[in-house]
Design a protein around this motif. Structure first.
Motif, short mmCIF file in Angstrom:
data_model
loop_
_atom_site.label_atom_id
_atom_site.label_comp_id
_atom_site.label_asym_id
_atom_site.label_seq_id
_atom_site.Cartn_x
_atom_site.Cartn_y
_atom_site.Cartn_z
N TYR A 1 16.16 1.63 56.81
CA TYR A 1 17.70 1.23 56.74
C TYR A 1 18.23 0.35 57.66
N ASN A 2 18.03 0.81 58.92
CA ASN A 2 18.37 -0.03 59.82
C ASN A 2 17.95 -1.76 59.69
N VAL A 3 16.82 -1.81 59.34
CA VAL A 3 16.32 -3.18 59.18
C VAL A 3 17.38 -3.84 57.83
N ARG A 4 17.58 -3.25 57.01
CA ARG A 4 18.58 -3.47 55.84
C ARG A 4 20.03 -3.58 56.49
N LEU A 5 20.44 -2.87 57.21
CA LEU A 5 21.63 -2.88 57.78
C LEU A 5 21.79 -4.27 58.71
N ASN A 6 20.69 -4.49 59.46
CA ASN A 6 20.92 -5.86 60.50
C ASN A 6 20.81 -7.13 59.54
N GLN A 7 19.97 -7.02 58.47
CA GLN A 7 19.80 -8.17 57.50
C GLN A 7 21.21 -8.41 57.10
N ALA A 8 22.07 -7.31 56.17
CA ALA A 8 23.31 -7.46 55.92
C ALA A 8 24.17 -8.13 57.02
N LEU A 9 24.28 -7.47 58.12
CA LEU A 9 25.02 -7.80 59.38
C LEU A 9 24.93 -9.42 59.50
N ARG A 10 23.59 -9.89 59.64
CA ARG A 10 23.53 -11.47 59.76
C ARG A 10 23.97 -12.16 58.53
N PHE A 11 23.78 -11.74 57.16
CA PHE A 11 24.40 -12.47 56.32
C PHE A 11 26.02 -12.63 56.39
N LEU A 12 26.58 -11.33 56.57
CA LEU A 12 27.98 -11.17 56.83
C LEU A 12 28.73 -12.21 58.01
N GLN A 13 27.82 -12.15 59.01
CA GLN A 13 28.17 -12.94 60.23
C GLN A 13 28.08 -14.55 59.79
N ALA A 14 27.01 -14.86 59.15
CA ALA A 14 27.02 -16.22 58.61
C ALA A 14 28.07 -16.64 57.62
N GLY A 15 28.83 -15.54 57.11
CA GLY A 15 29.95 -15.82 56.43
C GLY A 15 29.56 -15.60 54.70
N ASP A 16 28.51 -14.90 54.37
CA ASP A 16 28.16 -14.73 53.03
C ASP A 16 28.58 -13.24 52.60
N LYS A 17 28.45 -13.15 51.26
CA LYS A 17 28.60 -11.88 50.67
C LYS A 17 27.59 -11.14 50.63
N VAL A 18 27.36 -9.89 50.75
CA VAL A 18 26.36 -9.14 50.39
C VAL A 18 26.25 -8.23 49.44
N LYS A 19 25.40 -8.11 48.40
CA LYS A 19 25.30 -7.39 47.43
C LYS A 19 24.18 -6.40 47.98
N ALA A 20 24.39 -5.13 48.10
CA ALA A 20 23.62 -3.93 48.41
C ALA A 20 23.13 -3.20 47.23
N THR A 21 21.75 -3.27 46.77
CA THR A 21 21.52 -2.71 45.75
C THR A 21 20.32 -1.45 45.75
N ILE A 22 20.55 -0.39 45.11
CA ILE A 22 19.62 0.62 45.17
C ILE A 22 18.82 0.65 43.80
#
Length: 174
Positions: A103-124
């Protein structure tokens, strides 16, 4: 003569207006002249007469070095293009039974994407009978939204889409 491109300016003898408002090389307004007079003034200074604004009455012409003017216009356009960032949607996929480290790995991925200015689609995604546990998946997505709430806002709340539950986060404006 017609202009080849919409953003191309009329120059020197191609200016066919009867009267033009003339601005000198330093930006000082000289007044209203006939196009022939304005052209002769520009050529006497070894410069070009360029239409800056066709929309005003009479049209505004400036005495400048056309080569430098065109170079600066292209440079400004290139800088503006560099500053544009097209926000794309990056996806982070996981299962509702995800381990803490994953979960923390996915959270860090999403954080990097958001900091780069991209939208994040989280899918379960669900398999088989796991669809019964949608409440656990929604809780997980809400937890992710809460963990990322300082740098993002929820654009789309967690919604069920077939065997998936998705949520979209957008980066906050700086």
């Amino acid at each position: 003569m017609k202009k080849k491109y919409e953003n191309e300016s009329l120059v020197n003898e191609y200016i066919k207006y009867t009267k033009v408002r003339l601005i000198d090389y330093l930006g000082k307004q000289l007044g209203i002249y006939s196009s022939e007079e304005a052209l002769s003034i520009a050529l006497n200074q070894g410069l070009d007469l360029v239409v800056i604004s066709e929309k005003s009455i009479p049209p505004v012409c400036k005495i400048i070095d056309y080569g430098k003017y065109k170079f600066n216009q292209e440079k400004k356009a290139k800088e503006a293009k560099k500053k544009q960032h097209n926000a794309s949607i990056k996806e982070v996929k996981m299962r509702y039974k995800i381990e803490n480290h994953d979960y923390n790995v996915r959270l860090n991925q999403a954080l990097r994407f958001l900091q780069a200015g991209d939208k994040v689609k989280a899918t379960i995604t669900f398999r088989g009978r796991e669809v019964q546990h949608t409440n656990l998946a929604i809780e997980l997505l809400n937890k992710m939204a809460k963990n990322l709430n300082e740098i993002s806002t929820v654009q789309q709340i967690p919604t069920k889409d077939g065997k998936n539950i998705t949520m979209i986060l957008t980066p906050n404006k700086k």
